[in-house]
Design a protein around this motif. Structure first.
Motif: not given
Length: 468
Positions: A36-48, A51-53, A236-239
């Motif tokens: 959940a902490y990692l999900i919160g970090y990516l959701y608030f601080f990473q550009d959705p 992508k890594f396709e 393909w995005n980080h989330m």
């Protein structure tokens, strides 16, 4: 330590244990919520939009997960066949269904550009299958094991394999239908999230004590959080990749629990926590101690029975000879003599004939009591024949032995024993005495001398003590 101090110490220990237990539970909850902490970090601080396709990486990851999943399915099935636990049966099906459906999620990776839903729908379908079957398994936890002759066999597993293949076909049809889209994807993922969350709630309410069920609970929590990540992510995005990692973590953690069950009891219910094992160990140690005490008591009883005459309670001949042998060794070492008394009840056969053997037994028991009253606690009385007895007088010279013999003879002559219908029975005893050193330095010599003097006493008219 005073009673008040002891009570204060016990309260302090109880308080410390309470705090420690609470801390341990908080650590487990914090660990379970790491995704959940990692999900919160990516959701608030990473550009959705980042992508890594990478198709090969995705394919290799799914292939590896497929082989591992098939192996864990085999382990879970073997555990079920051994223990018969319904939970393991449904867990086996959960692993199998997830693997057979998710494998196509990897197989259609390169079809993403032609039909994105052919790639995406197999993921939530596999997670939905796993969550439903695990929920059913958790609802069956602690139910009676399936009987050995009724445990599901290969046909059962093949039937469910066919069902999962049908699900694969249905997902393919949905991917090519007009209903395929984000809404269908989110409905399936939300359903998987709901079933996994319900499983977590059930585990929290039941609070199973088995450590493997704790592993199961953390795994199901990971499945639920992976669905959250899939709902928040896009292909393909980080989330989206994080969602895969979270689900894989839960999958591998649950497979660890299955491996532990396979290597130990092949059961999720009969593996206990450290506290339970310590408590059970303490109980078993107490039982072992009590059993050893009981064995010791029984051995003492057996040793007593092996060394005594069952009628009179006097020593038997074998035990008496062993005591005399010990006394011979001591006398040879320090030179202090000891004496033996050979005793025979006069005309005892007449008592049995006139009054019966029951009265005769009473006379023998009374005779032994008289002898025990006449000697010291560390001397010994033995019954060596029907009405023949021996007395060992340790560290006793001939004169002192003569006094003991006369005391026994006089007491017996003046004692009446109860007979039938209130009749009294009187009897006398003849005694022969030998002394170590004076009459020999071996057991045979001492016994022979005592017997010869006993017969001499009888030939002189009975009811007397002979020392020559």
């Amino acid at each position: 330590m005073s009673a008040t101090t002891a009570m204060q110490t016990d309260k302090q220990r109880s308080f410390v244990r309470l705090i420690t237990r609470s801390y341990a539970q908080l650590v487990l909850v914090a660990f379970a919520l790491v995704p959940a902490y990692l999900i919160g970090y990516l959701y608030f601080f990473q550009d959705p939009g980042l992508k890594f396709e990478n198709y090969p990486f995705h394919e290799i990851a799914i292939i590896g997960a497929t082989f591992v999943g098939l192996f864990v399915t085999y382990l879970a099935w073997q555990c079920y066949r051994s223990s018969g636990e319904p939970l393991l049966r449904w867990m086996t099906l959960g692993f199998l269904g997830s693997v057979l459906i998710c494998a196509l999620h990897g197989a259609f990776t390169r079809s993403a550009h032609q039909n994105i839903w052919l790639l995406l729908l197999y993921g939530p379908a596999s997670r939905l299958t796993m969550s439903i079957l695990l929920l059913i398994g958790l609802l069956s936890y602690q139910r009676p094991s399936d009987p050995a002759d009724r445990r599901a066999g290969a046909k059962y597993l093949l039937s469910w394999t066919a069902i999962f293949l049908v699900v694969d076909v249905l997902v393919a049809l949905l991917a090519h239908s007009t209903v395929a889209g984000v809404i269908l994807l989110r409905v399936m993922e939300t359903a998987a999230l709901g079933f996994s969350t319900l499983s977590v709630v059930i585990l929290m309410l039941r609070r199973p004590r088995s450590p493997l069920m704790l592993v199961c609970g953390i795994s199901v929590m990971s499945f639920a959080l992976s669905s959250v990540a899939f709902l928040l992510g896009s292909p393909w995005n980080h989330m989206w990749w994080l969602a895969h990692v979270i689900f894989a973590s839960g999958f591998f953690l649950l497979s660890y629990g299955v491996a532990q069950a396979f290597l130990t009891t092949r059961s999720f219910a009969t593996i206990h926590s450290r506290e339970e094992l310590n408590a059970r160990l303490a109980q078993e140690m107490d039982r072992a101690k009590n059993a050893l005490k009981e064995v010791h008591r029984e051995n003492q009883k057996l040793a007593h029975l092996a060394a005594t005459d069952p009628l009179t309670g006097a020593a038997n001949r074998r035990h008496f000879i062993a005591c005399v042998e010990t006394e011979v060794v001591r006398a040879q070492r320090d030179g202090t003599p000891f004496s033996l008394l050979a005793l025979d009840l006069d005309n005892f056969k007449w008592v049995n004939d006139a009054y019966g053997h029951q009265v005769g037994d009473t006379v023998l028991q009374g005779f032994v009591r008289v002898c025990l009253d006449a000697i010291r606690p560390y001397d010994g009385v033995a019954r060596v024949g029907g009405e023949e007895f021996m007395v060992l007088l340790t560290r006793t010279s001939l004169d002192a032995a003569l006094a003991v013999g006369e005391r026994i003879r006089a007491t017996i002559a003046s004692t009446t024993f109860a007979g039938e219908l209130g009749r009294k029975v009187s009897i006398t005893v003849s005694i022969g005495i030998s002394q170590f050193g004076r009459d020999g330095r071996t057991i045979d010599a001492l016994l022979r001398s005592a017997d010869e003097r006993l017969y001499h006493a009888k030939s002189q008219g009975r009811n007397r003590v002979a020392i020559d």
